[in-house]
Design a protein around this motif. Structure first.
Motif, PDB file in Angstrom:
ATOM      1  N   ASP B   9       0.797  -1.217   0.000  1.00  0.00           N
ATOM      2  CA  ASP B   9       0.000   0.000   0.000  1.00  0.00           C
ATOM      3  C   ASP B   9       0.834   1.274   0.000  1.00  0.00           C
ATOM      4  O   ASP B   9       0.476   2.251  -0.638  1.00  0.00           O
ATOM      5  N   SER B  10       1.967   1.245   0.739  1.00  0.00           N
ATOM      6  CA  SER B  10       2.765   2.465   0.772  1.00  0.00           C
ATOM      7  C   SER B  10       3.444   2.704  -0.566  1.00  0.00           C
ATOM      8  O   SER B  10       3.714   3.835  -0.940  1.00  0.00           O
ATOM      9  N   ASP B  11       3.689   1.611  -1.306  1.00  0.00           N
ATOM     10  CA  ASP B  11       4.287   1.765  -2.635  1.00  0.00           C
ATOM     11  C   ASP B  11       3.265   2.262  -3.647  1.00  0.00           C
ATOM     12  O   ASP B  11       3.601   2.946  -4.598  1.00  0.00           O
ATOM     13  N   LYS B  12       2.034   1.866  -3.440  1.00  0.00           N
ATOM     14  CA  LYS B  12       0.996   2.182  -4.425  1.00  0.00           C
ATOM     15  C   LYS B  12      -0.180   2.863  -3.737  1.00  0.00           C
ATOM     16  O   LYS B  12      -1.141   2.198  -3.337  1.00  0.00           O
ATOM     17  N   PRO B  13      -0.107   4.192  -3.611  1.00  0.00           N
ATOM     18  CA  PRO B  13      -1.180   4.892  -2.915  1.00  0.00           C
ATOM     19  C   PRO B  13      -2.533   4.772  -3.612  1.00  0.00           C
ATOM     20  O   PRO B  13      -3.579   5.009  -2.997  1.00  0.00           O
ATOM     21  N   GLU B  14      -2.528   4.367  -4.893  1.00  0.00           N
ATOM     22  CA  GLU B  14      -3.801   4.238  -5.617  1.00  0.00           C
ATOM     23  C   GLU B  14      -4.530   2.935  -5.283  1.00  0.00           C
ATOM     24  O   GLU B  14      -5.686   2.742  -5.667  1.00  0.00           O
ATOM     25  N   GLU B  15      -3.833   2.032  -4.553  1.00  0.00           N
ATOM     26  CA  GLU B  15      -4.404   0.708  -4.285  1.00  0.00           C
ATOM     27  C   GLU B  15      -5.766   0.766  -3.588  1.00  0.00           C
ATOM     28  O   GLU B  15      -6.660  -0.008  -3.912  1.00  0.00           O
ATOM     29  N   ALA B  16      -5.884   1.669  -2.623  1.00  0.00           N
ATOM     30  CA  ALA B  16      -7.140   1.738  -1.868  1.00  0.00           C
ATOM     31  C   ALA B  16      -8.299   2.085  -2.798  1.00  0.00           C
ATOM     32  O   ALA B  16      -9.381   1.493  -2.714  1.00  0.00           O
ATOM     33  N   LEU B  17      -8.051   3.007  -3.725  1.00  0.00           N
ATOM     34  CA  LEU B  17      -9.103   3.390  -4.685  1.00  0.00           C
ATOM     35  C   LEU B  17      -9.408   2.234  -5.634  1.00  0.00           C
ATOM     36  O   LEU B  17     -10.566   1.991  -5.987  1.00  0.00           O
ATOM     37  N   LEU B  18      -8.363   1.527  -6.030  1.00  0.00           N
ATOM     38  CA  LEU B  18      -8.557   0.357  -6.904  1.00  0.00           C
ATOM     39  C   LEU B  18      -9.432  -0.680  -6.197  1.00  0.00           C
ATOM     40  O   LEU B  18     -10.367  -1.232  -6.792  1.00  0.00           O
ATOM     41  N   GLU B  19      -9.134  -0.921  -4.928  1.00  0.00           N
ATOM     42  CA  GLU B  19      -9.928  -1.895  -4.172  1.00  0.00           C
ATOM     43  C   GLU B  19     -11.380  -1.440  -4.048  1.00  0.00           C
ATOM     44  O   GLU B  19     -12.298  -2.237  -4.143  1.00  0.00           O
ATOM     45  N   MET B  20     -11.563  -0.138  -3.834  1.00  0.00           N
ATOM     46  CA  MET B  20     -12.933   0.406  -3.780  1.00  0.00           C
ATOM     47  C   MET B  20     -13.638   0.186  -5.123  1.00  0.00           C
ATOM     48  O   MET B  20     -14.807  -0.183  -5.184  1.00  0.00           O
ATOM     49  N   GLY B  21     -12.900   0.424  -6.172  1.00  0.00           N
ATOM     50  CA  GLY B  21     -13.448   0.219  -7.519  1.00  0.00           C
ATOM     51  C   GLY B  21     -13.903  -1.221  -7.712  1.00  0.00           C
ATOM     52  O   GLY B  21     -15.000  -1.492  -8.201  1.00  0.00           O
ATOM     53  N   LYS B  22     -13.067  -2.151  -7.267  1.00  0.00           N
ATOM     54  CA  LYS B  22     -13.414  -3.576  -7.399  1.00  0.00           C
ATOM     55  C   LYS B  22     -14.650  -3.894  -6.553  1.00  0.00           C
ATOM     56  O   LYS B  22     -15.521  -4.654  -6.972  1.00  0.00           O
ATOM     57  N   PHE B  23     -14.679  -3.306  -5.368  1.00  0.00           N
ATOM     58  CA  PHE B  23     -15.818  -3.547  -4.467  1.00  0.00           C
ATOM     59  C   PHE B  23     -17.131  -3.114  -5.145  1.00  0.00           C
ATOM     60  O   PHE B  23     -18.115  -3.848  -5.180  1.00  0.00           O
TER      61      PHE B  23
END
Lengths: 228, 94
Positions: B9-23
């Motif tokens: 997550d610290s390497d890829k700050p966009e991950e949280a948004l990506l996970e939300m998108g998948k959700f």
């Protein structure tokens, strides 16, 4: 069930694919073409592949063409060869002959000399391609008759969140919904997302339509057009 | 919990948004999924998975042309992206 014997004459793209598909589905398929290379290429896929001139009656007799149930004359450009082959196959007693159309005159003559059915693969594909641009919401069309089609149609926005009973598509649009195709999204344990396509045949009245759904409908072409 | 340096997550700050998108995608909320995934692209336009997921959402919404564009972008970044290739090939008719 009786296993039909097929003969495919001419190994262009159409003939080759018809022969392969019939073989894949377990039919006995004999193919002939005068091009040795094409025969070698298709040989592993069919029951028997022979280099032969289909316009020669003796050759057709020698390969037992008279015992064939269904012949597909898929000669691409040589109108004379196509017609002569059709005539000979009819005389030899082939039960059903299907001929790939070369041009309108060829189609007429082929029908006169014994073709049971003329197929127009290029025209059919041309219709589909043209329709896909004119009606991008209609994804697939199967013609049942001059008037009636079975079509796969993207669900209109105004249908989203409503069930089939509420929508009463048959009364309002004159078409019957025979199936619903739906994408079911999922995420695997490893976090990869994807979807699988589900088909609900003969959906019940409580079935709700949603964004992304496609309905398979049967009805008059003009009525189906209203759903696009 | 404090994240270790170098964690995903610290390497890829966009991950949280990506996970939300998948959700949102999994729950059929396609508009919201697109919003989240587009925000993720604004943060990192070089993550192929975001484009792949946008492709899935567009394909699920019966927007094949948009979906193709997204799969192509995913493959342009990651040429060996198998799932993106499979979806693109199917839409093209291969």
């Amino acid at each position: 069930m009786k296993k039909y014997q097929f003969l495919v004459v001419g190994l262009g793209v159409f003939g080759t694919n018809v022969a392969k598909i019939l073989s894949q589905k377990g039919a006995e398929v004999l193919v002939i073409d005068n091009d040795e290379k094409k025969i070698q290429e298709i040989s592993p896929f069919v029951t028997q592949a022979i280099v032969a001139d289909a316009t020669d009656e003796k050759t057709l007799r020698s390969i037992g063409a008279g015992d064939i149930d269904i012949a597909i004359v898929a000669i691409g450009e040589n109108m004379e060869a196509s017609i002569l082959t059709t005539l000979l196959l009819r005389e030899l007693g082939v039960k059903q002959i299907l001929v790939k159309n070369i041009n309108p005159l060829h189609a007429k003559i082929a029908a006169k000399v014994g073709a049971d059915r003329i197929v127009y693969p290029e025209v059919e594909v041309a219709h589909k391609v043209a329709e896909s641009f004119l009606s991008p919401n209609i994804f697939e069309v199967i013609k049942l008759s001059q008037e009636y089609n079975v079509s796969e149609v993207g669900v209109l926005k105004k249908f989203w969140g409503k069930n089939l009973k509420e929508l009463d598509i048959r009364a309002k649009y004159g078409v019957n919904v025979i199936a619903i195709k739906r994408k079911a999204p999922f995420v695997t344990d490893s976090g990869e997302s994807d979807f699988k396509e589900e088909v609900n045949i003969a959906p019940g009245p409580e079935e709700e339509l949603n964004e992304g759904d496609r309905i398979i409908v049967i009805g008059k072409e003009n009525d189906i057009e209203k759903l696009k | 919990m404090k994240k270790e340096k170098g964690s995903k997550d610290s390497d890829k700050p966009e991950e949280a948004l990506l996970e939300m998108g998948k959700f949102y995608f999994v729950n059929g909320k396609y508009d919201q999924a697109i919003d989240e995934l587009k925000k993720a692209i604004e943060i990192n336009s070089g993550n192929p998975e975001i484009y792949y997921n946008l492709g899935l959402v567009y394909e699920s919404r019966n927007q094949p042309e948009e979906a193709k564009k997204m799969y192509k972008k995913a493959i342009a970044i990651s040429p060996k992206y198998k799932l993106a290739k499979e979806h693109l090939d199917k839409l093209i008719g291969l």
